[in-house]
Structures are given as structure tokens and as C-alpha cells.
Design an enzyme around this catalytic site. Sequence first.
Site, mmCIF file in Angstrom:
data_model
loop_
_atom_site.group_PDB
_atom_site.id
_atom_site.type_symbol
_atom_site.label_atom_id
_atom_site.label_comp_id
_atom_site.label_asym_id
_atom_site.label_seq_id
_atom_site.Cartn_x
_atom_site.Cartn_y
_atom_site.Cartn_z
ATOM 1 N N ALA A 177 0.702 -1.218 0.096
ATOM 2 C CA ALA A 177 -0.086 0.065 -0.002
ATOM 3 C C ALA A 177 0.874 1.209 -0.063
ATOM 4 O O ALA A 177 0.351 2.364 -0.396
ATOM 5 C CB ALA A 177 -0.887 -0.053 1.237
ATOM 6 N N ASP A 237 -2.686 -3.441 -20.020
ATOM 7 C CA ASP A 237 -2.342 -3.753 -21.433
ATOM 8 C C ASP A 237 -3.268 -3.515 -22.266
ATOM 9 O O ASP A 237 -3.150 -2.973 -23.533
ATOM 10 C CB ASP A 237 -1.839 -5.251 -21.412
ATOM 11 N N HIS A 283 0.936 -11.516 -18.897
ATOM 12 C CA HIS A 283 1.365 -10.195 -18.536
ATOM 13 C C HIS A 283 2.653 -9.876 -18.920
ATOM 14 O O HIS A 283 3.344 -10.106 -17.535
ATOM 15 C CB HIS A 283 0.755 -9.662 -17.231
HETATM 16 P P1 NAX Z 1 6.821 -0.280 -5.505
HETATM 17 O O1 NAX Z 1 8.283 -0.861 -5.161
HETATM 18 O O2 NAX Z 1 6.633 0.990 -5.484
HETATM 19 O O3 NAX Z 1 5.839 -1.027 -4.232
HETATM 20 C C1 NAX Z 1 5.726 -2.114 -3.600
HETATM 21 C C2 NAX Z 1 5.454 -2.364 -2.328
HETATM 22 O O4 NAX Z 1 5.132 -3.682 -1.969
HETATM 23 C C3 NAX Z 1 6.582 -1.614 -1.529
HETATM 24 O O5 NAX Z 1 6.016 -0.798 -0.484
HETATM 25 C C4 NAX Z 1 6.867 -2.718 -0.595
HETATM 26 O O6 NAX Z 1 7.222 -2.699 1.001
HETATM 27 C C5 NAX Z 1 5.708 -3.719 -0.500
HETATM 28 N N1 NAX Z 1 5.756 -5.254 -0.444
HETATM 29 C C6 NAX Z 1 6.847 -6.021 -0.928
HETATM 30 N N2 NAX Z 1 6.473 -7.169 -0.428
HETATM 31 C C7 NAX Z 1 5.374 -7.211 0.254
HETATM 32 C C8 NAX Z 1 4.579 -8.156 1.103
HETATM 33 N N3 NAX Z 1 5.168 -9.340 1.155
HETATM 34 N N4 NAX Z 1 3.507 -7.608 1.663
HETATM 35 C C9 NAX Z 1 3.067 -6.325 1.521
HETATM 36 N N5 NAX Z 1 3.719 -5.404 0.960
HETATM 37 C C10 NAX Z 1 4.992 -5.829 0.187
HETATM 38 O O7 NAX Z 1 6.272 -1.091 -6.629
HETATM 39 P P2 NAX Z 1 4.895 -0.595 -7.563
HETATM 40 O O8 NAX Z 1 5.416 0.610 -8.624
HETATM 41 O O9 NAX Z 1 3.815 -0.044 -6.759
HETATM 42 O O10 NAX Z 1 4.754 -1.853 -8.368
HETATM 43 C C11 NAX Z 1 3.942 -3.013 -7.627
HETATM 44 C C12 NAX Z 1 4.103 -4.243 -8.539
HETATM 45 O O11 NAX Z 1 3.020 -4.111 -9.646
HETATM 46 C C13 NAX Z 1 5.321 -4.740 -9.207
HETATM 47 O O12 NAX Z 1 5.513 -5.997 -9.040
HETATM 48 C C14 NAX Z 1 4.940 -4.327 -10.709
HETATM 49 O O13 NAX Z 1 6.106 -5.114 -11.268
HETATM 50 C C15 NAX Z 1 3.786 -4.339 -10.940
HETATM 51 N N6 NAX Z 1 2.970 -3.921 -11.948
HETATM 52 C C16 NAX Z 1 2.119 -4.590 -12.575
HETATM 53 C C17 NAX Z 1 1.482 -4.112 -13.722
HETATM 54 C C18 NAX Z 1 0.381 -5.193 -14.236
HETATM 55 O O14 NAX Z 1 -0.228 -4.604 -15.202
HETATM 56 N N7 NAX Z 1 -0.025 -6.175 -13.930
HETATM 57 C C19 NAX Z 1 1.748 -3.097 -14.089
HETATM 58 C C20 NAX Z 1 2.464 -2.005 -13.316
HETATM 59 C C21 NAX Z 1 3.395 -2.660 -12.420
HETATM 60 O O15 NAX Z 1 4.688 -2.816 -13.292
#
Ligand code: NAX
Length: 329
Positions: free
Chosen positions: A10, A157, A185
Site C-alpha cells: 500500500a 495492457d 502479462h
Molecule cells: P513499489 O516497489 O513502489 O511498491 C511495492 C510495495 O510492495 C513496497 O511498498 C513494498 O514494501 C511492498 N511489499 C513488498 N513485499 C510485500 C509483502 N510481502 N506484503 C506487503 N507489501 C509488500 O512497486 P510498484 O511500482 O507499486 O509496483 C508494484 C507491482 O506492480 C510490481 O510487482 C510491478 O511489477 C507490478 N506492475 C504490474 C502491472 C500489471 O499490469 N499487472 C503494471 C504495473 C506494474 O509494473
Amino acid sequence: MTTTITITGASGQIGYALLFRIAAGDLLGPDEKVRLRLLEIPQGLGAAEGAALELQDGAFGLLEHVEVTDDVAVGFDGCDLALLVGARPRGPGMERGDLLAANGGIFGPQGSAIAANAASGVRVTVVGNPANTNALIASASADGVPADRFTALTRLDENRARAQLALTLGTPVHTVRRVPIWGNHSATQFPDVSHATVGGKPAREALEQIVGDVPAWLEQTFIPRVAKRGAEIIDVRGSSSVASAASATIDHVRDWVRGTEDWTSAGVVSRGEYGVPEGLVCSFPVEAVDGQWRVVEGLDVDDWARARIDASVAELVEEREAVRSLGLL
Ligand code: NAX
């Protein structure tokens, strides 16, 4: 009515963008109150607490309660909608097996916690990558929760594909429909314009007039542009897609809950539709009816499209095998 929504990761970029859209009523409409549970890892708790303070300062009329936690049981307690955004990114030198194992260590326990604590009608949307296989892992760990409650986000996408088609045709994006994403994806995804409509009419003729050789345009321009759009955003913006990803997540969940007007795309558990092996979380053309995603069946798929779909599905099969060999399924 109040809906309890859990957002993992979050305090990450996408999570932060999602919170305020949800609190403003963009997800469930202006009459549905929301209770937010912000689930983070310990390092993310401070930023999540800060986001919770900002949510207070937003004075959102629909927001009943915000809870910040790093305990999965608390995070998913009574949860109606789970948005699994937090994931382990691929680090330098990390092999695919390492990435899948690291994410298995996140999505397996989250799936179990959802089964043990969430509301009986819980619906789960996995955003964190590799989204399709993370959804599969979570579902496999969620004893008693029907597999069709687990989905992966491919709406970003699709939104990208519709936007590119609209730009090419010089038409407003809302007039472009039926551009489903098939498969994973990932860069192998297949954005499919063969059934696309513009203003209710087939897009093919208009496309021929503008680009000439449609197959060449699809191969050389459209498909790579859509499939590599994430990298393009990073190049231009210096950071990955955030607001567009949050917006697509809102689109996905809103349509799932409230129903679709036309086809869209979602990673859903295959029941063998279009020859996709059962149990894979694969993106298909879907409609949401009565709160459930249904794959749009009976579409013509020519040999060229079939090969594209098969290539992406093969990647999903490989990911499933890799996860199996790690003992995560
Ligand atoms: P960020 O690195 O900004 O945020 C990720 C957050 O998740 C961090 O605050 C971290 O502390 C937290 N986190 C890590 N492990 C956790 C756990 N076990 N429990 C709870 N929180 C945890 O990444 P962000 O830019 O927000 O992207 C999040 C994810 O979305 C990434 O894996 C990214 O690759 C994926 N995406 C997926 C997309 C899709 O279309 N399916 C597109 C956008 C994005 O690339």
C-alpha cells in the site's frame, strides 16, 4: 453497505495512487462506503502510516476506517476485495527461478491468509509481477476459496492497446472496443485487434486505409508498442507506470463487481477455453456478469493469432512448471 478492501504494497507507488482513487469512490461508486486495510512489510509501515494520515486529511465521505498492518491475518480480516500489489521485483543477477521463489514466499502465505480470514465472497486481483503466476500461487494456497476468485491484471495492457488503436485511427478511445489481451502479462502477450470495433463497426477496414499492410503494422508496430509500453514509460518518465496501472486496477475491479458493458481482458483461471490448459491464470477476452468473469467463447482465431496465443500460453506453462518444481504448487 461497507466494503472492506485490502491493498498489499500500500505504500508503494501503485498502492499510494490506488488509495485515494478508492477513497474518492472511483472503485465502487458514490454510495458504497469503504474500509481500507493497508498491508505492508515492516520497512513499508512508516510510509503506509503516512498515507493513512493523508487519507484522513482527504476528508473522504465514503472512507469509514483505515488500518495499517504488517500482519497478513489482520490485513485480510473480513476482506471483500484484495488488491495484491506488493511483490518482489527482479533484482540484479536474479534468475527467473529466484524471482518465482521469492514471490511464492509472498503470494503463498497471502493466499492462505485470505482463505483463513477474508469474507466468504472475497475477490482477489493480483497486480504484482509476475502477476499471472502469482495469482496461481495464491489460489493454490487458498484452500476452500474457489479458484475463479483469483485474477491477474491485464487491463493496463488492454487500455494501452485501445489507446494505441485510437491514436492510429484518430478516434476517441471510448469508441474503440473489443481489443482483448491473450496470455501472460509479459512481453509475450497478444493484443488482438481482429475483433476490434470503432463506433460499433469493425476496425479492420479503417485500419487498412490508414496503415495499409495491417499484418506488417501489427507485427512491427502495434504489438511491440503495446507489449513494451512499460519499458517505454520507464525510458521517458524515468520511473515505471504508476497512475495508469492504478487506473487499470480500478477498471478491472469495478467491472468485476459492477459488470461490463462490452468485452474486456482479465487474467482468469482457464477452464480449458481456446485450448489453454486448465488451471493456468491466462488473459482472455472476458465479460463480467453477476459478479463473475466469463470468457467470451466462440471467437474465430486464425492460425497467426493461434501461434501468438500459443507462445504466450507456453510461457505460462513454463512458469507453472518452474513453480511446481520449487514445491510452490
Ligand atoms: P513499489 O516497489 O513502489 O511498491 C511495492 C510495495 O510492495 C513496497 O511498498 C513494498 O514494501 C511492498 N511489499 C513488498 N513485499 C510485500 C509483502 N510481502 N506484503 C506487503 N507489501 C509488500 O512497486 P510498484 O511500482 O507499486 O509496483 C508494484 C507491482 O506492480 C510490481 O510487482 C510491478 O511489477 C507490478 N506492475 C504490474 C502491472 C500489471 O499490469 N499487472 C503494471 C504495473 C506494474 O509494473
